[in-house]
Design an enzyme around this catalytic site. Structure first.
Site, PDB file in Angstrom:
ATOM      1  N   LYS A 129      26.663  11.996  20.516  1.00 46.87           N
ATOM      2  CA  LYS A 129      27.485  11.381  19.472  1.00 46.87           C
ATOM      3  C   LYS A 129      27.718  12.474  18.424  1.00 46.87           C
ATOM      4  CE  LYS A 129      27.641   8.108  15.667  1.00 46.87           C
ATOM      5  NZ  LYS A 129      27.012   7.006  14.932  1.00 46.87           N
ATOM      6  N   ALA A 153      30.504   2.055  13.041  1.00 47.88           N
ATOM      7  CA  ALA A 153      30.349   2.019  11.587  1.00 47.88           C
ATOM      8  C   ALA A 153      31.060   0.837  10.941  1.00 47.88           C
ATOM      9  CB  ALA A 153      30.818   3.309  10.927  1.00 47.88           C
ATOM     10  N   GLY A 154      30.312   0.133  10.127  1.00 47.75           N
ATOM     11  CA  GLY A 154      30.874  -0.949   9.320  1.00 47.75           C
ATOM     12  C   GLY A 154      30.770  -2.329   9.926  1.00 47.75           C
TER      13      GLY A 154
END
Lengths: 70, 255
Positions: B95, B182-183
């Site tokens: 990643k 993310a989020g």
């Protein structure tokens, strides 16, 4: 002579290999020898070279381990 | 089913290992999530520290490791982190994340593309965490990335898909898996990502900081499984107006 691993001065013999020094450091710090990686001068020192690599006085190595992360 | 670089996963849920109250809790939650691709980070050992059991637990779970390059602020640093990870963990999967701004943790698109191009040449399977920029995602795909991982909103914010309109374009254009990273703060956010057309989601904070991480991991697992069934079932298209589901207009009349 001394070398440095992550700023720690490590006393070692002139015939020591990097593998020997890393193994001793791992034993002292409760790290697994098979679960660390080493850099020197911002470059990887491949594990495959540790056993052959003779250390030189004042060399500075960085040692990394795996931690939790997203 | 999620296929990345020719490797098929039964789960379309990727998980992270950060922020859990304990390694044991992390292990239970990851197991409960059904995730088969799990992130971890590298850290320079600064001092005598408590043994981090993350790697040991992940090995026991048998999941595929996805080391990240968190902490890297430039392509050069990320490439070194990738090399260290491969040497340490024996995996070329990565990643890629480069976020020089500690306040917003937003990924640097220029450095990310530079690093991706080099890492692909060096044989890494690169999954870049990136801004939800359709053009950048195309460039990352052209560079040979195995997937793209655009953000839904800032890391750890739990704000959901603030970038949904751009995610739609990314999904429409992409020839590689799109994993929203993310989020994502709730299972409903994951469901929305899949309804937009994402192939996977990466969840960490929402599980790790929930009041009951194991229960939340299970909730994400069910949501992601439901999304996979929904994709297979192909949802019906919306109609302009009401469409009767019962023959009520002839109930009192002879046919």
């Amino acid at each position: 002579m001394f070398i440095y691993i992550n700023q720690h001065a490590i006393a070692c013999g002139s015939d020591d290999t990097l593998a020997k020094v890393i193994r001793a450091y791992c034993d002292d710090h409760q790290l697994h020898f098979d679960e660390v990686a080493v850099a020197h001068n911002d470059s990887l020192v491949p594990r495959s070279q540790w056993a052959q690599q003779r250390i030189v006085a004042e060399q500075r190595f960085s040692l990394f381990s795996a931690v939790a992360g997203g | 089913m999620l296929t990345i670089a020719g490797h098929s996963f039964n789960s379309n849920l990727l998980t992270g290992t950060g922020k859990f109250a304990s390694p044991a809790l992390m292990k239970k939650a990851i197991a409960g999530s059904g995730s088969e691709l799990v992130t971890l980070a590298l850290k320079r050992i600064e001092q005598v520290q408590d043994k981090d059991m993350t790697l040991r637990h992940l090995r026991e779970l048998g999941v595929r490791l996805l080391p990240n390059t968190a902490g890297a602020k430039t392509a050069k640093e990320a490439i070194l982190a990738a090399q260290l990870a491969r040497d340490m963990l024996g995996t070329s999967w990565l990643k890629l994340e480069i976020h020089p701004d500690p306040r917003h943790l937003l990924p640097d698109p220029v450095e990310t593309l530079l690093a991706a191009e080099q890492l692909v040449k060096d044989g890494f399977v690169v999954l870049p965490y990136c801004p939800a920029d359709p053009t950048l995602c195309l460039r990352l795909q052209e560079a040979g990335c195995a997937a793209v991982m655009p953000l839904g909103s800032p890391i750890g914010s739990n704000q959901g898909l603030q970038t949904r309109d751009f995610l739609r374009i990314i999904v429409e254009q992409s020839q590689v898996p799109v994993i929203v990273d993310a989020g994502i703060g709730a299972p409903s956010h994951a469901a929305e990502a899949f309804e937009i057309g994402a192939d996977g989601v990466l969840v960490n904070t929402a599980i790790a900081t929930a009041a009951d991480p194991v229960a939340m991991a299970h909730a994400f697992r069910l949501t992601c499984e439901a999304a996979a069934y929904s994709k297979q079932g192909k949802p019906a298209q919306p109609a302009a107006g009401a469409q009767a589901s019962s023959p009520f207009t002839t109930f009192l009349e002879p046919s």
